[in-house]
Design a protein around this motif. Structure first.
Motif, PDB file in Angstrom:
ATOM      1  N   ALA A 285       9.162 -14.443  30.484  1.00  0.00           N
ATOM      2  CA  ALA A 285       8.451 -13.674  31.486  1.00  0.00           C
ATOM      3  C   ALA A 285       8.724 -14.080  32.971  1.00  0.00           C
ATOM      4  N   ALA A 286       8.705 -15.422  33.007  1.00  0.00           N
ATOM      5  CA  ALA A 286       8.860 -16.042  34.513  1.00  0.00           C
ATOM      6  C   ALA A 286      10.255 -15.686  35.084  1.00  0.00           C
ATOM      7  N   THR A 287      11.411 -15.684  33.916  1.00  0.00           N
ATOM      8  CA  THR A 287      12.846 -15.588  34.643  1.00  0.00           C
ATOM      9  C   THR A 287      12.955 -13.831  34.818  1.00  0.00           C
ATOM     10  N   THR A 288      11.999 -13.104  33.922  1.00  0.00           N
ATOM     11  CA  THR A 288      12.336 -11.731  34.086  1.00  0.00           C
ATOM     12  C   THR A 288      11.640 -11.361  35.559  1.00  0.00           C
ATOM     13  N   TRP A 289      10.514 -12.076  35.764  1.00  0.00           N
ATOM     14  CA  TRP A 289       9.769 -11.659  37.244  1.00  0.00           C
ATOM     15  C   TRP A 289      10.776 -12.201  38.252  1.00  0.00           C
ATOM     16  N   ASP A 290      11.283 -13.345  38.000  1.00  0.00           N
ATOM     17  CA  ASP A 290      12.192 -13.710  39.212  1.00  0.00           C
ATOM     18  C   ASP A 290      13.508 -12.693  39.473  1.00  0.00           C
ATOM     19  N   PHE A 291      14.102 -12.312  38.317  1.00  0.00           N
ATOM     20  CA  PHE A 291      15.251 -11.482  38.425  1.00  0.00           C
ATOM     21  C   PHE A 291      14.915 -10.178  39.216  1.00  0.00           C
ATOM     22  N   TYR A 292      13.702  -9.420  38.702  1.00  0.00           N
ATOM     23  CA  TYR A 292      13.379  -8.417  39.401  1.00  0.00           C
ATOM     24  C   TYR A 292      12.919  -8.758  41.177  1.00  0.00           C
ATOM     25  N   LYS A 293      12.319  -9.690  41.292  1.00  0.00           N
ATOM     26  CA  LYS A 293      12.015 -10.128  42.472  1.00  0.00           C
ATOM     27  C   LYS A 293      13.087 -10.540  43.551  1.00  0.00           C
ATOM     28  N   ASN A 294      14.076 -11.214  42.804  1.00  0.00           N
ATOM     29  CA  ASN A 294      15.111 -11.924  43.752  1.00  0.00           C
ATOM     30  C   ASN A 294      16.180 -10.866  43.830  1.00  0.00           C
ATOM     31  N   VAL A 295      16.652 -10.128  42.711  1.00  0.00           N
ATOM     32  CA  VAL A 295      17.622  -9.348  42.911  1.00  0.00           C
ATOM     33  C   VAL A 295      17.359  -8.000  43.078  1.00  0.00           C
ATOM     34  N   LEU A 296      16.437  -7.502  42.640  1.00  0.00           N
ATOM     35  CA  LEU A 296      16.109  -5.956  42.817  1.00  0.00           C
ATOM     36  C   LEU A 296      14.875  -5.851  43.947  1.00  0.00           C
ATOM     37  N   GLY A 297      14.202  -6.875  44.254  1.00  0.00           N
ATOM     38  CA  GLY A 297      13.224  -6.624  45.089  1.00  0.00           C
ATOM     39  C   GLY A 297      11.676  -6.161  44.713  1.00  0.00           C
ATOM     40  N   ARG A 298      11.656  -6.310  43.312  1.00  0.00           N
ATOM     41  CA  ARG A 298      10.632  -5.603  42.687  1.00  0.00           C
ATOM     42  C   ARG A 298       9.428  -6.728  42.535  1.00  0.00           C
ATOM     43  N   SER A 299       8.362  -6.804  42.914  1.00  0.00           N
ATOM     44  CA  SER A 299       7.010  -7.728  42.593  1.00  0.00           C
ATOM     45  C   SER A 299       6.326  -7.449  41.469  1.00  0.00           C
ATOM     46  N   GLY A 300       6.839  -7.943  40.294  1.00  0.00           N
ATOM     47  CA  GLY A 300       5.948  -7.672  39.032  1.00  0.00           C
ATOM     48  C   GLY A 300       6.556  -6.071  38.340  1.00  0.00           C
ATOM     49  N   ILE A 301       6.040  -5.852  37.175  1.00  0.00           N
ATOM     50  CA  ILE A 301       6.176  -4.601  36.520  1.00  0.00           C
ATOM     51  C   ILE A 301       5.862  -3.385  37.255  1.00  0.00           C
ATOM     52  N   LYS A 302       4.677  -3.557  37.895  1.00  0.00           N
ATOM     53  CA  LYS A 302       4.266  -2.432  38.604  1.00  0.00           C
ATOM     54  C   LYS A 302       4.295  -2.445  40.073  1.00  0.00           C
ATOM     55  N   ASN A 303       5.020  -3.320  40.539  1.00  0.00           N
ATOM     56  CA  ASN A 303       5.372  -3.695  41.852  1.00  0.00           C
ATOM     57  C   ASN A 303       4.446  -3.498  42.650  1.00  0.00           C
ATOM     58  N   ASP A 304       3.251  -4.531  42.190  1.00  0.00           N
ATOM     59  CA  ASP A 304       2.043  -4.561  42.923  1.00  0.00           C
ATOM     60  C   ASP A 304       1.781  -6.037  43.011  1.00  0.00           C
ATOM     61  N   GLY A 305       2.555  -7.168  42.483  1.00  0.00           N
ATOM     62  CA  GLY A 305       2.466  -8.516  42.493  1.00  0.00           C
ATOM     63  C   GLY A 305       1.628  -8.955  41.463  1.00  0.00           C
ATOM     64  N   VAL A 306       0.994  -8.051  40.573  1.00  0.00           N
ATOM     65  CA  VAL A 306       0.245  -8.632  39.310  1.00  0.00           C
ATOM     66  C   VAL A 306       1.162  -8.671  38.104  1.00  0.00           C
ATOM     67  N   ALA A 307       0.816  -9.837  37.444  1.00  0.00           N
ATOM     68  CA  ALA A 307       1.546 -10.042  36.185  1.00  0.00           C
ATOM     69  C   ALA A 307       0.990  -9.247  34.887  1.00  0.00           C
TER      70      ALA A 307
END
Length: 536
Positions: A285-307
């Motif tokens: 879950a942490a690595t997936t969060w980091d990928f979306y955040k650092n590579v694609l600029g998305r903050s969490g699944i809903k892009n709202d910063g909530v896990a």
């Protein structure tokens, strides 16, 4: 996720939805025919607060937007997401209502340029209108029919906890007044079921059925010793990642409901016994969060910063893993004989990516759109595995190679030649939407591999591949990093709930044009990769 042991056909998931509902792009105001909505105009990263404010602003202007794009007086727009580009173009994703009723298949994206020009990407082109919103059949009739549908799927412990809701069903052609009934239960393999059944409110005919449960420092079973985000409690540590939206990982202890028990450790050195699966899920879950955040600029699944959260040790010898929108969580079984938990990195990322798809394009889990939904999870699951650069689970183009779901050490799926699993398709064909979505994903997975690495025989990171093409012509790759960005932009900006393979081609070409230019080598490569899987 699903292996050969779980293959089954389902008439409920036929190609009817997507075959007649390719994405339609309509020009509005002075947008020139065939024009792209941007040119080398990658999205600007928005903070969760900025995104929320942008969605609120879009909702405030929704009535004016509805008039501007020519919707009828009874239609209203509900803003779901906003993407802003560096050149000032704004892409706003909306759901639609008609006379207060949700329109299933009514989703659309408005692409507004800085100069005021607009284009609209619609899930369906049909005009939304019905003669009446008064149902001829009672809701109880629709519920009874939906329960029978679930029973026909061999689901058990079925129940419809809420009364059917009236909707406008528009995803397959002429809009009709309908009921949507949600039937919960348990599938044959132990996976929870959340079956959405759409029934004509005048005739009682079943129009559609969609299964919404999408299957899919500590030392773990697969990832070795890794760094974990934990939280001190004063009496020890919890598997709660405060740096990534508060993601928690729970032990279900072979249960099948609730959240279970939050993993706790006295000295913050995790692993061994029941903790190992928790370590892998938490790390995934942490690595997936980091990928979306650092590579694609998305903050969490809903892009709202909530896990979301994770649950491990589900059921007894449960050979699967799944994402559920209802709990906003990932769940993992322990595999055959409770010996191989399905918590490998690509599986974790696969499941979380179902959540991303649900909160962007919303690709329906049926027909060709369902295959693209599964492919999206495979594509980003693979991308996360490469991003992690973990020597214990090196990057490759194999899906589920660590979990031995087939019992013979073989992967679940192959991206270079999907048909090697014995069921997936390598290329698009007219009947693709009639097969299980885990296998209709094959051509899109193949497209991703070809566009990333190119065709022919080669060895990459120690794994041998030999990827063919439909017409036998060689294809050159442009590298994973570019393909990830193209697919993500297509998913979030141009795809809708009914997108099929032809529409996915259009969406990725638009994305490539936005990111690299319409005359770029990347744009041409995207087109060549689609031709290589028989999509033109």
């Amino acid at each position: 996720m699903r292996g050969s042991a779980h293959r089954r056909k389902s008439a409920l998931r036929a190609a009817a939805l997507v075959a007649s509902a390719a994405t339609v792009v309509l020009g509005v105001q002075s947008a020139p025919a065939g024009a792209q909505s941007g040119s080398q105009a990658g999205a600007v990263a928005l903070s969760p607060g900025q995104r929320a404010a942008a969605v609120q602003d879009a909702q405030s202007g929704a009535a004016a937007t509805a008039r501007a794009i020519g919707l009828g007086g009874k239609e209203k727009l509900v803003a779901r997401d906003v993407i802003k580009d560096a050149d000032g173009t704004v892409h706003t994703r909306y759901e639609r209502t008609y006379d207060g009723l949700p329109v299933l298949g009514g989703d659309l994206v408005v692409h507004a340029k800085k100069n005021g020009d607009r284009k609209v990407t619609k899930a369906v082109s049909a005009r939304i209108a019905v003669p009446t919103t008064t149902a001829e059949l009672p809701a109880a009739s629709a519920e009874k029919s939906a329960l029978k549908t679930s029973a026909a799927e061999k689901n058990t412990k079925t129940d419809a906890p809420q009364a059917p809701r009236k909707v406008i069903w528009a995803a397959t052609g002429k809009p009709v007044l309908a009921y949507e009934t949600v039937v919960k239960g348990v599938q044959k393999d132990g996976t929870p079921s959340e079956l959405h059944v759409v029934t004509d409110a005048a005739t009682g005919k079943q129009l559609f059925a969609d299964e919404r449960i999408e299957t899919g420092t500590g030392t773990g079973d697969y990832n070795g010793t890794v760094t974990l985000g934990t939280t001190s409690t004063g009496s020890g540590y919890d598997l709660k990642d405060g740096g990534r939206g508060g993601h928690r990982t729970y032990d279900l202890n072979q249960g099948t409901s609730g959240t279970g028990t939050l993993f706790h450790d006295a000295d913050d050195v995790w692993g061994g016994g029941r903790q190992s699966a928790g370590v892998d899920a938490h790390y995934g879950a942490a690595t997936t969060w980091d990928f979306y955040k650092n590579v694609l600029g998305r903050s969490g699944i809903k892009n709202d910063g909530v896990a979301s959260y994770s649950r491990v040790h589900y059921g007894n010898a449960y050979v699967n893993a799944f994402w559920s929108d209802s709990c906003f969580c990932m769940t993992y079984g322990d595999g055959a004989g409770n010996a191989n938990p399905l918590t490998s990195l690509d599986v974790a990322a696969h499941e979380m990516s179902h959540g991303v798809t649900s909160n962007t394009a919303g690709l329906r889990y049926s027909g060709e759109s369902g295959g693209l939904n599964e492919a999206t999870s495979d594509i980003f699951g693979t991308s996360v595995e490469w991003y992690a650069n973990n020597a214990n689970d090196s990057g490759d183009y194999l899906i589920g190679e660590k979990i031995d779901i087939n019992g013979d050490g073989s992967p679940l799926r192959y991206m270079d030649k999907p048909s090697k699993d014995g069921a997936s398709r390598d290329y698009w064909s007219k009947d693709l939407g009639r097969i299980d979505v885990h296998y209709s994903s094959g051509p899109a997975n193949h497209w991703y591999y070809l566009l990333s690495e190119g065709s022919g025989a080669k060895t990459i990171n120690g794994v041998s591949y030999n990827s063919p093409t439909y017409d036998g012509k060689a294809v050159s790759g442009i590298g994973r990093a570019k393909v990830e960005k193209i697919w993500y932009r297509a998913l979030t900006t141009y795809m809708t709930s009914t997108t099929n393979y032809a529409a996915a081609r259009t969406a990725t070409l638009s994305a490539a044009s936005d990111l690299y230019g319409a005359s770029s080598a990347e744009y041409q490569a995207v087109n060549a990769a689609w031709v290589a899987i028989n999509v033109r």
